[in-house]
Motif scaffolding. Structure first.
Motif, PDB file in Angstrom:
ATOM      1  N   ALA A 316       0.830  -1.210   0.000  1.00  0.00           N
ATOM      2  CA  ALA A 316       0.000   0.000   0.000  1.00  0.00           C
ATOM      3  C   ALA A 316       0.862   1.257   0.000  1.00  0.00           C
ATOM      4  CB  ALA A 316      -0.924  -0.008   1.217  1.00  0.00           C
ATOM      5  N   ALA A 317       1.932   1.252   0.789  1.00  0.00           N
ATOM      6  CA  ALA A 317       2.821   2.417   0.857  1.00  0.00           C
ATOM      7  C   ALA A 317       3.533   2.643  -0.475  1.00  0.00           C
ATOM      8  CB  ALA A 317       3.840   2.232   1.978  1.00  0.00           C
ATOM      9  N   LYS A 318       3.938   1.558  -1.130  1.00  0.00           N
ATOM     10  CA  LYS A 318       4.597   1.683  -2.430  1.00  0.00           C
ATOM     11  C   LYS A 318       3.634   2.279  -3.466  1.00  0.00           C
ATOM     12  CE  LYS A 318       7.921  -2.090  -1.855  1.00  0.00           C
ATOM     13  NZ  LYS A 318       8.294  -3.469  -2.270  1.00  0.00           N
ATOM     14  N   ASN A 319       2.389   1.798  -3.438  1.00  0.00           N
ATOM     15  CA  ASN A 319       1.393   2.331  -4.378  1.00  0.00           C
ATOM     16  C   ASN A 319       1.125   3.808  -4.113  1.00  0.00           C
ATOM     17  OD1 ASN A 319       1.136  -0.186  -5.558  1.00  0.00           O
ATOM     18  ND2 ASN A 319      -0.634  -0.774  -4.340  1.00  0.00           N
ATOM     19  N   ASN A 320       1.045   4.169  -2.840  1.00  0.00           N
ATOM     20  CA  ASN A 320       0.814   5.563  -2.471  1.00  0.00           C
ATOM     21  C   ASN A 320       1.991   6.438  -2.901  1.00  0.00           C
ATOM     22  OD1 ASN A 320      -0.499   7.790  -0.923  1.00  0.00           O
ATOM     23  ND2 ASN A 320       1.318   7.560   0.355  1.00  0.00           N
ATOM     24  N   PHE A 321       3.197   5.930  -2.737  1.00  0.00           N
ATOM     25  CA  PHE A 321       4.403   6.659  -3.142  1.00  0.00           C
ATOM     26  C   PHE A 321       4.376   6.929  -4.645  1.00  0.00           C
ATOM     27  CE2 PHE A 321       8.679   7.206  -4.612  1.00  0.00           C
ATOM     28  CZ  PHE A 321       9.357   7.846  -3.588  1.00  0.00           C
ATOM     29  N   THR A 322       4.118   5.886  -5.412  1.00  0.00           N
ATOM     30  CA  THR A 322       4.100   6.030  -6.869  1.00  0.00           C
ATOM     31  C   THR A 322       3.023   7.007  -7.310  1.00  0.00           C
ATOM     32  OG1 THR A 322       4.870   3.745  -7.114  1.00  0.00           O
ATOM     33  CG2 THR A 322       3.889   4.780  -9.053  1.00  0.00           C
ATOM     34  N   ARG A 323       1.860   6.915  -6.674  1.00  0.00           N
ATOM     35  CA  ARG A 323       0.742   7.788  -7.010  1.00  0.00           C
ATOM     36  C   ARG A 323       1.087   9.249  -6.722  1.00  0.00           C
ATOM     37  NH1 ARG A 323      -2.603   4.526  -4.721  1.00  0.00           N
ATOM     38  NH2 ARG A 323      -2.593   5.636  -2.725  1.00  0.00           N
ATOM     39  N   THR A 324       1.735   9.496  -5.579  1.00  0.00           N
ATOM     40  CA  THR A 324       2.010  10.866  -5.148  1.00  0.00           C
ATOM     41  C   THR A 324       3.237  11.462  -5.826  1.00  0.00           C
ATOM     42  OG1 THR A 324       1.063  10.353  -2.989  1.00  0.00           O
ATOM     43  CG2 THR A 324       2.424  12.324  -3.127  1.00  0.00           C
ATOM     44  N   MET A 325       4.297  10.662  -5.934  1.00  0.00           N
ATOM     45  CA  MET A 325       5.566  11.200  -6.409  1.00  0.00           C
ATOM     46  C   MET A 325       5.782  11.047  -7.906  1.00  0.00           C
ATOM     47  SD  MET A 325       6.345  12.269  -3.527  1.00  0.00           S
ATOM     48  CE  MET A 325       7.857  13.062  -4.029  1.00  0.00           C
ATOM     49  N   GLY A 326       5.065  10.108  -8.511  1.00  0.00           N
ATOM     50  CA  GLY A 326       5.209   9.950  -9.952  1.00  0.00           C
ATOM     51  C   GLY A 326       6.245   8.930 -10.372  1.00  0.00           C
ATOM     52  N   ILE A 327       6.946   8.306  -9.406  1.00  0.00           N
ATOM     53  CA  ILE A 327       7.906   7.251  -9.720  1.00  0.00           C
ATOM     54  C   ILE A 327       7.776   6.146  -8.670  1.00  0.00           C
ATOM     55  CG2 ILE A 327       9.614   8.751 -10.823  1.00  0.00           C
ATOM     56  CD1 ILE A 327      11.244   8.518  -8.180  1.00  0.00           C
ATOM     57  N   PRO A 328       8.125   4.893  -9.016  1.00  0.00           N
ATOM     58  CA  PRO A 328       8.122   3.818  -8.017  1.00  0.00           C
ATOM     59  C   PRO A 328       9.193   4.076  -6.955  1.00  0.00           C
ATOM     60  CG  PRO A 328       8.159   2.940 -10.256  1.00  0.00           C
ATOM     61  CD  PRO A 328       8.434   4.400 -10.364  1.00  0.00           C
ATOM     62  N   SER A 329       8.940   3.641  -5.745  1.00  0.00           N
ATOM     63  CA  SER A 329       9.892   3.885  -4.656  1.00  0.00           C
ATOM     64  C   SER A 329      11.244   3.236  -4.925  1.00  0.00           C
ATOM     65  CB  SER A 329       9.324   3.383  -3.325  1.00  0.00           C
ATOM     66  OG  SER A 329       9.039   1.993  -3.386  1.00  0.00           O
ATOM     67  N   VAL A 330      11.257   2.093  -5.651  1.00  0.00           N
ATOM     68  CA  VAL A 330      12.533   1.419  -5.920  1.00  0.00           C
ATOM     69  C   VAL A 330      13.416   2.252  -6.837  1.00  0.00           C
ATOM     70  CG1 VAL A 330      11.655  -0.903  -5.514  1.00  0.00           C
ATOM     71  CG2 VAL A 330      11.488   0.074  -7.805  1.00  0.00           C
ATOM     72  N   GLN A 331      12.802   3.133  -7.636  1.00  0.00           N
ATOM     73  CA  GLN A 331      13.591   4.008  -8.493  1.00  0.00           C
ATOM     74  C   GLN A 331      14.061   5.252  -7.750  1.00  0.00           C
ATOM     75  OE1 GLN A 331      11.612   4.916 -12.208  1.00  0.00           O
ATOM     76  NE2 GLN A 331      10.968   2.785 -12.514  1.00  0.00           N
ATOM     77  N   PHE A 332      13.437   5.516  -6.622  1.00  0.00           N
ATOM     78  CA  PHE A 332      13.843   6.658  -5.802  1.00  0.00           C
ATOM     79  C   PHE A 332      15.118   6.335  -5.029  1.00  0.00           C
ATOM     80  CE2 PHE A 332      13.759   8.792  -1.653  1.00  0.00           C
ATOM     81  CZ  PHE A 332      13.775  10.114  -2.053  1.00  0.00           C
TER      82      PHE A 332
END
Length: 811
Positions: A316-332
């Motif tokens: 859920a946190a990963k999906n929220n991150f991608t939705r908000t930031m525009g990139i997957p967390s693993v790419q961050f």
């Protein structure tokens, strides 16, 4: 004899040392930060990069004796701010104890970016702007030339000459670097500028800066494309301020930790200002789980300011991150290291494993966290001689005793503590990974796991419990299978925390538990005695029948007939068993045999006797003058209600079907079992409402207690069939979305949920919540049973054609 310095030194400490364009810009931004600037702008023109800041600037003396003094760092010998006037310093932030850079070579980053450099600078006390101009190529004409033989042009000006497109107009003090004739002009594409912006967002420590240092990117030729891309950004999804969307111009913001903090499990660890203690706070999706204090045994960190914060990224946190930031967390990235306020590269980059997290995870996949599952920072502000960044600026930390102790501190007090909670509390519940709230942890099963983790922590003699969540560290239902174990863990915790209110609730719950177990014990003993007497009577009857059979055996012809009959009986019995495998519930009430009736009678006797004993125990207490608290009354009534529902369910089965109730727990296809029960039993006693089960044909094999599954179906149908609901039909629709997820949608065609319940739809499962004249325990029991089975149930307030529930299971 003396050393002579060749002009070749310029390249060694310039473009040959700093080989990355981004790192070169980072170094120049750090210089602006160290100069007390609160704004720095990076402007990209046709063949120029202009870096402007509104910091303290430099005087003529600073230029000659500091900037042009190769490898000399005024920051290192603490003379950097000596010349600042008291009035000027009063308008600045407090004097820094440490600087982002102090090697004296960061200025040569300009060589990496372009061939020519123009510096405009002015301190607050200067009347004129000092300007020097140099060409780095002049140092490469002949390596036999001495370094100090290359001339640097100097002149004065009345004002700064800033680019027309610059947003930052430097006036009273500051520095403007104009880097001309870029070495790789064509490489500065839009894509590269977008990457630079996201990299700069991770450069600035979001914890240490307190929003008092802004970095602005200005690229005039990209403005039209920015405007076009911004118009495509959905206001309800990606944040328009995100540095990870395809927009170049504007302020660089780091929104990550603000955006994800309330929807993740995170741990914060820091060493107190005195250096004597370590304080740790663990927060799960907005709820403080615990706060502890322990002695600091890391002597090399006692004088440093160390802060660590790690976020566990579930699905859920990963999906929220991608939705908000525009990139997957693993790419961050993952765990970033900040030294004196700025990133230490490449630690934390997506493909970096400097901390050894991934190699460690391969040794214990179900116990350890890897870089794909966590985000966070390690922040250290301390002596630069103890925490050294590699001179190349992209090789991380130089290994020192202090840096090694820092990483050990990270592992032992942050990472392992977070892993202990996540692996023992979150991971056992497969559905929790998909939740951005505490609903799965606030179940009895979730709370029991939290209690175990915290009680283990509390048993350490060096740990002091400062605070904890009373919602999570609490008693569980006395019917919970882990009740005894949870109470033991709670008692260990109470002995350390000294919570009197929790101790009182434990004692009440223990008394209720003992009474329930005593009532169940007595009822089972009575039922067993009844069974024993019945079996003895049946044995006597069997012996009488056998005696008569012996008489009949004297006749051989009769014996032959008996043999034939026995053979036929065996064939019939095999056929019957095969049929029972295909159908758990027979369709005719007339098929109920005497043994089944006895089993029903036995079960009903146990449950009704338990109710009787529970009531009798409470009556005895009242007669003895003992007062009962609201908690005690609530618990006893809830226990009686649950037993009564079990009796009701058994009685309904007994009237319409032959079911092997003797098994308390079975391994079956849950979908097939529940569907059979709905269609062959529930449909018979609920004639006022139609029932239907729609299946996608997939099975869901698991271990469950039949009576409790029946209770769930009963309650859901009963709720829908009440007169004030307006329902004529209820549908159960099951589907297996993949090999590890199963979902049952339960919906009716009635009036739906009351408007006030939709405001807090989860409250519908609370004990006592009802919109009818019912007890408000039906859905409470449904949720308890499903949670005990490892599943989840939620109401869907958006469904417009009636009331809808969604039940989920995972493997």
């Amino acid at each position: 004899m003396k050393f002579q310095v060749s002009t070749g030194l310029k390249s060694i400490i310039g473009k040959d040392l700093i080989t990355d364009d981004f790192v070169a810009i980072f170094e120049l931004v750090k210089n602006s930060f160290d100069a007390y600037a609160n704004n720095v702008e990076i402007t990209f023109l046709e063949d120029e990069i202009v870096i402007s800041d509104n910091g303290k600037g430099m005087s003529y003396d600073d230029l000659v004796n500091k900037w042009l003094f190769v490898a000399y760092s005024a920051k290192a010998d603490d003379s950097e701010d000596v010349s600042l006037s008291k009035d000027y310093r009063a308008n600045l932030r407090a004097k820094r104890a440490h600087y982002a850079g102090n090697k004296g070579v960061g200025r040569f980053s300009c060589d990496r970016l372009g061939r020519d450099l123009v510096i405009q600078t002015k301190s607050d006390e200067c009347e004129k702007v000092h300007q020097i101009t140099l060409s780095w190529d002049d140092f490469e004409l002949n390596q036999k030339d001495k370094f100090d033989s290359v001339n640097v042009a100097y002149q004065e000006a009345n004002d700064f000459d800033c680019p027309n497109d610059s947003r930052l107009k430097v006036k009273s003090s500051g520095t403007v670097l104009v880097i001309k004739h870029l070495r790789d002009k064509d490489s500065w594409s839009r894509h590269k500028l977008v990457r630079l912006k996201s990299a700069l967002a991770k450069l600035i420590d979001p914890f240490g800066m307190k929003n008092d240092f802004d970095v602005i990117i200005s690229a005039p030729k990209e403005l039209d494309k920015d405007k076009e891309n911004l118009s495509k950004v959905s206001k309800d999804s990606v944040d328009s301020d995100s540095p990870y969307i395809d927009v170049v111009n504007g302020k660089v913001r780091n929104l990550v930790f603000d955006k994800i903090s309330e929807k993740t499990t995170r741990i914060k660890v820091n060493i107190s200002k005195s250096g004597d203690d370590i304080e740790t706070i663990l927060i799960d999706r907005g709820e403080l789980v615990y706060k502890i204090r322990e002695k600091n045994n890391y002597n090399l960190l006692s004088k440093a300011d160390v802060n660590i914060e790690i976020y566990y990224m579930n699905t859920a946190a990963k999906n929220n991150f991608t939705r908000t930031m525009g990139i997957p967390s693993v790419q961050f990235g993952s765990i970033f290291l900040f030294n004196n306020g700025f990133r230490v590269f490449p630690i934390g980059e997506p493909n970096d494993d400097t901390l050894g997290l991934n190699s460690r995870k391969t040794q214990g996949y179900g116990r350890y966290l890897g870089t794909r599952e966590i985000l966070g920072i390690i922040e250290v502000v301390g002596d630069s001689t103890k925490f050294k960044e590699a001179s190349s600026r992209d090789k991380g930390f130089v290994v020192t005793a202090s840096s090694q102790q820092l990483f050990k501190f990270f592992y032992d007090h942050a990472l392992k503590r977070l892993e202990a909670y996540v692996s023992k509390v979150s991971w056992p519940d497969k559905l929790d990974a998909e939740s951005d709230n505490l609903s799965r942890i606030l179940t009895d099963q979730g709370k029991s796991r939290v209690v175990k983790v915290i009680s283990k922590l509390a048993t350490s003699k060096d740990v002091e419990i400062i605070d904890y969540s009373e919602r999570l560290v609490d008693i569980v239902s006395i019917r919970n299978s882990n009740f005894s174990e949870v109470i033991n863990d709670l008692q260990q915790f109470v002995s350390k925390s000294g919570s009197e209110s929790l101790q009182e609730r434990i004692e009440i719950a223990l008394n209720q538990y003992r009474e329930l177990k005593e009532a169940e014990k007595q009822s089972r003993e009575e039922a067993e005695l009844e069974r024993k007497l019945r079996l003895e009577a049946e044995e006597e009857a069997r012996k009488e029948r056998e005696a008569k059979l012996v008489e009949l055996e004297k006749n051989k012809e009769l014996q032959k007939n008996l043999d034939d009959s026995a053979e036929k009986l065996e064939i019939v019995e095999e056929a019957l068993q095969e049929e029972k495998k295909r159908s758990l519930f027979l369709k005719k009430a007339s098929s109920v045999d005497i043994e089944t009736v006895r089993n029903f009678h036995h079960q009903i006797g146990i449950y009704s006797s338990s109710i009787n004993h529970l009531i009798q125990l409470k009556l005895d207490s009242l007669r003895a003058g003992k007062e009962m608290s609201t908690q005690e009354i609530s618990q006893i009534l809830e226990s009686i209600s649950f037993k009564n529902q079990q009796i009701l369910t058994v009685s309904r089965i007994a009237t319409v079907a032959d079911y092997r109730l003797s098994a308390e727990e079975i391994d079956e296809d849950l979908v097939f079992f529940a569907r059979e029960y709905l269609e062959e039993v529930v449909s018979k006693y609920s004639p006022d409402i139609d029932v239907e089960w729609i299946s996608d044909g997939h099975e869901w094999d698991m271990t469950f207690m039949p009576l409790e599954v029946m209770l769930v179906v009963d309650n859901l149908v009963h709720n829908a069939s009440k007169p004030n609901t307006g329902c004529t039909k209820i549908t159960f629709s099951s589907s297996v979305t993949d090999k590890k997820r199963m979902e049952i949608e339960v919906y009716d065609d009635g009036l739906g949920f009351a408007p006030h319940l939709k405001l807090d739809i989860e409250s519908i499962f609370d004990m006592g919540v009802t919109t009818t004249d019912g007890s408000g325990l039906g859905l409470y029991h449904v949720k308890q049973v499903i949670n005990e089975m490892g599943g989840s149930i939620e109401a869907d307030p958006t469904y417009e054609n009636g009331a809808k529930f969604i039940i989920r299971f995972a493997k």
